[in-house]
Design a protein around this motif. Structure first.
Motif, PDB file in Angstrom:
ATOM      1  N   ASP A 149      86.204  51.498  73.546  1.00 50.36           N
ATOM      2  CA  ASP A 149      84.885  51.145  74.088  1.00 50.36           C
ATOM      3  C   ASP A 149      83.747  51.654  73.216  1.00 50.36           C
ATOM      4  O   ASP A 149      82.767  50.931  72.975  1.00 50.36           O
ATOM      5  CB  ASP A 149      84.739  51.699  75.509  1.00 50.36           C
ATOM      6  CG  ASP A 149      85.747  51.078  76.470  1.00 50.36           C
ATOM      7  OD1 ASP A 149      86.313  50.022  76.119  1.00 50.36           O
ATOM      8  OD2 ASP A 149      85.969  51.645  77.553  1.00 50.36           O
ATOM      9  N   ARG A 200      81.009  49.346  71.307  1.00 53.68           N
ATOM     10  CA  ARG A 200      79.600  49.539  71.661  1.00 53.68           C
ATOM     11  C   ARG A 200      78.752  49.787  70.412  1.00 53.68           C
ATOM     12  O   ARG A 200      77.648  49.239  70.267  1.00 53.68           O
ATOM     13  CB  ARG A 200      79.479  50.722  72.631  1.00 53.68           C
ATOM     14  CG  ARG A 200      78.123  50.806  73.337  1.00 53.68           C
ATOM     15  CD  ARG A 200      78.079  51.988  74.300  1.00 53.68           C
ATOM     16  NE  ARG A 200      79.154  51.914  75.281  1.00 53.68           N
ATOM     17  CZ  ARG A 200      80.126  52.790  75.394  1.00 53.68           C
ATOM     18  NH1 ARG A 200      80.184  53.829  74.572  1.00 53.68           N
ATOM     19  NH2 ARG A 200      81.067  52.664  76.302  1.00 53.68           N
ATOM     20  N   THR A 239      78.089  38.066  71.885  1.00 51.40           N
ATOM     21  CA  THR A 239      78.378  39.365  72.508  1.00 51.40           C
ATOM     22  C   THR A 239      79.313  39.213  73.695  1.00 51.40           C
ATOM     23  O   THR A 239      80.282  39.971  73.855  1.00 51.40           O
ATOM     24  CB  THR A 239      77.069  40.041  72.952  1.00 51.40           C
ATOM     25  OG1 THR A 239      76.233  40.253  71.812  1.00 51.40           O
ATOM     26  CG2 THR A 239      77.350  41.380  73.617  1.00 51.40           C
ATOM     27  N   GLU A 248      83.226  40.780  74.225  1.00 55.19           N
ATOM     28  CA  GLU A 248      83.598  41.621  75.364  1.00 55.19           C
ATOM     29  C   GLU A 248      84.716  40.972  76.182  1.00 55.19           C
ATOM     30  O   GLU A 248      85.627  41.651  76.661  1.00 55.19           O
ATOM     31  CB  GLU A 248      82.368  41.875  76.236  1.00 55.19           C
ATOM     32  CG  GLU A 248      81.316  42.755  75.538  1.00 55.19           C
ATOM     33  CD  GLU A 248      80.027  42.852  76.323  1.00 55.19           C
ATOM     34  OE1 GLU A 248      79.817  41.992  77.221  1.00 55.19           O
ATOM     35  OE2 GLU A 248      79.223  43.766  76.050  1.00 55.19           O
ATOM     36  N   ASN A 249      84.657  39.637  76.322  1.00 54.58           N
ATOM     37  CA  ASN A 249      85.674  38.927  77.097  1.00 54.58           C
ATOM     38  C   ASN A 249      87.034  38.966  76.395  1.00 54.58           C
ATOM     39  O   ASN A 249      88.078  39.198  77.029  1.00 54.58           O
ATOM     40  CB  ASN A 249      85.236  37.477  77.309  1.00 54.58           C
ATOM     41  CG  ASN A 249      86.136  36.740  78.280  1.00 54.58           C
ATOM     42  OD1 ASN A 249      86.530  37.282  79.314  1.00 54.58           O
ATOM     43  ND2 ASN A 249      86.499  35.508  77.951  1.00 54.58           N
ATOM     44  N   LYS A 265      88.088  41.198  74.247  1.00 55.33           N
ATOM     45  CA  LYS A 265      88.590  42.574  74.314  1.00 55.33           C
ATOM     46  C   LYS A 265      89.222  42.837  75.684  1.00 55.33           C
ATOM     47  O   LYS A 265      90.307  43.433  75.779  1.00 55.33           O
ATOM     48  CB  LYS A 265      87.447  43.555  74.063  1.00 55.33           C
ATOM     49  CG  LYS A 265      87.822  45.035  74.209  1.00 55.33           C
ATOM     50  CD  LYS A 265      86.647  45.918  73.856  1.00 55.33           C
ATOM     51  CE  LYS A 265      86.967  47.390  74.119  1.00 55.33           C
ATOM     52  NZ  LYS A 265      87.108  47.696  75.562  1.00 55.33           N
ATOM     53  N   SER A 266      88.573  42.363  76.744  1.00 55.18           N
ATOM     54  CA  SER A 266      89.094  42.570  78.095  1.00 55.18           C
ATOM     55  C   SER A 266      90.444  41.868  78.279  1.00 55.18           C
ATOM     56  O   SER A 266      91.391  42.445  78.836  1.00 55.18           O
ATOM     57  CB  SER A 266      88.078  42.046  79.114  1.00 55.18           C
ATOM     58  OG  SER A 266      88.569  42.183  80.433  1.00 55.18           O
TER      59      SER A 266
END
Length: 417
Positions: free
Chosen positions: A75, A79, A112, A116-117, A119-120
């Motif tokens: 994370d 970030r 962005t 994030e999606n 990675k999830s």
């Protein structure tokens, strides 16, 4: 007496003044390649800085799209990357029209959100396979869990009335345990990546292609601007993890533990002559790493009877193979090379006078370079290069990476005693 005192006082004052001047004088600043290019070509400082910012964004998007699993459960790293990228993107809003379009494309494509999606989703897949944290975090945790009890045992043994000659091998075994476990974790991680990389890509192909499409837009933007400024394109070199982009010229490539690295420069448009390179910049046209050349070496040692796994060597018998130097040179010239991911102490943790590679003169060899050789994409092994000995000889050593490796028929007479 007074004259001597005055002279000494004056000398001290001069020294103090000189010291103050030294502190005031600015330290010599080492210029980056970008700064040198900018100065020699007479460009505005921001021009090369913008190129570097854009290539940073491209490298991240390309790497993330190719190796998404490398970023799971990280994370803080994500970030920091996103913060740096959005900071760079924000500077485009006050730039040229082409840069403003890049910012608008970044927002409309929701780059962005896609990162994030992805990675999830990758973390969900990893969790379903029993992986609940990043490899780095697991290694740190395992090292701590194992090392502390080992230190307690070693401390306790030190006070027991036993012969220290017998204690030494016990300590060696204790020291090897963390390295062996580390090697097992790393091996398991790379196996997990190999088994699941295609699934990540196939299930998220559309989103990954959006990232790569945007990376391609940035590359075309950079190339167009460099051509406008008449910057010799062959000076701008960068590394990516895929070959999915247009208008690039491939300089070289290498495989590092299953991950491809491609080294590029921008390609000139058809029928356009390359811009001449100023003499001051000729040094930056050199290859990123030299092409393989025929090896005339003769001092080859092979680590026979090797014991070890996952790239960590715990035992070997150094065997001089000078009679097979010609064959070894041939096999090396048939191989691709990549730098070993671990340092020498990790690969051979108990290297000492009792377990060492020796020069032909009898001195212990100091290893300065470790390469992984990939013979015809069929078999990988270590190549250790020694520091030039006092006698003037240089020793090269070959070794298996795992004692269970199946040796190809063509290499058996080299690795087997």
């Amino acid at each position: 007496m007074n004259e001597v005192k005055d002279d000494k006082t004056t000398e001290i004052e001069r020294s103090e003044e000189q010291e103050k001047e030294d502190k005031k004088s600015p330290k010599r600043v080492r210029k980056t390649q970008g700064q040198i290019i900018q100065e020699v070509l007479g460009l505005e400082p921001m021009e090369i800085q913008n190129v570097e910012k854009k290539l940073f964004i491209v490298r991240f998007l390309d790497y993330f799209g190719e190796e998404t699993l490398d970023f799971i459960f990280k994370d803080n790293s994500i970030r920091q990357y996103l913060s740096q990228i959005t900071t760079h993107i924000d500077t485009f809003s006050t730039g040229r029209e082409e840069d403003i379009l890049l910012k608008q494309s970044f927002e409309s494509k929701n780059i962005t959100g896609i990162i994030e999606n992805l990675k999830s989703k990758a973390e969900e897949l990893a969790f379903s396979k029993g992986i609940k944290s990043s490899m780095d975090k697991r290694l740190r945790k395992l090292t701590l869990i194992i090392t502390l009890p080992l230190f307690v045992v070693i401390f306790a043994l030190a006070f027991l009335p036993i012969n220290y000659f017998f204690l030494f091998p016990i300590l060696c075994v204790f020291c090897m345990v963390p390295q062996l476990i580390k090697g097992a974790v790393v091996k398991k991680w790379f196996a997990f990546k190999d088994q699941n990389k295609n699934q990540i890509y196939s299930e998220n192909r559309e989103e990954i292609m959006i990232l790569k499409t945007y990376a391609g837009e940035i590359l075309n933007n950079v190339r167009s601007r460099l051509l406008e400024l008449k910057v010799p394109l062959q000076l701008i070199k960068f590394m990516l993890h895929s070959r999915d982009y247009e208008n690039l010229s491939l300089l070289n490539q290498r495989n590092v533990r299953g991950t491809m690295q491609y080294f590029y420069t921008f390609e000139y448009p058809p029928d356009m002559e390359p811009f001449p390179i100023p003499e001051q910049l000729l040094q930056y046209q050199q290859p990123l790493f030299p092409e393989k050349k025929e090896r005339p070496e003769k001092n080859f040692i092979v680590l026979t009877e090797m014991k070890g796994s996952a790239g960590v060597i715990t035992y070997f018998v150094p065997t001089l193979k000078d009679a097979q130097a010609e064959k070894i040179n041939k096999r090396l010239n048939e191989s691709e090379f990549s730098k070993a991911p671990y340092d020498f102490k990790t690969i051979i943790p108990n290297y000492s006078e009792t377990l060492a590679i020796y020069c032909v003169c009898g001195e212990v060899v100091e290893i300065t370079n470790i390469q992984i050789c990939d013979w015809k994409n069929q078999f990988k092994f270590y190549l250790f290069e020694g520091k030039e000995c006092k006698c003037g000889e240089t020793i090269y050593a070959l070794s298996l990476m795992d004692e269970s490796d199946e040796i190809p028929e063509e290499l058996k007479d080299i690795f087997l005693s």
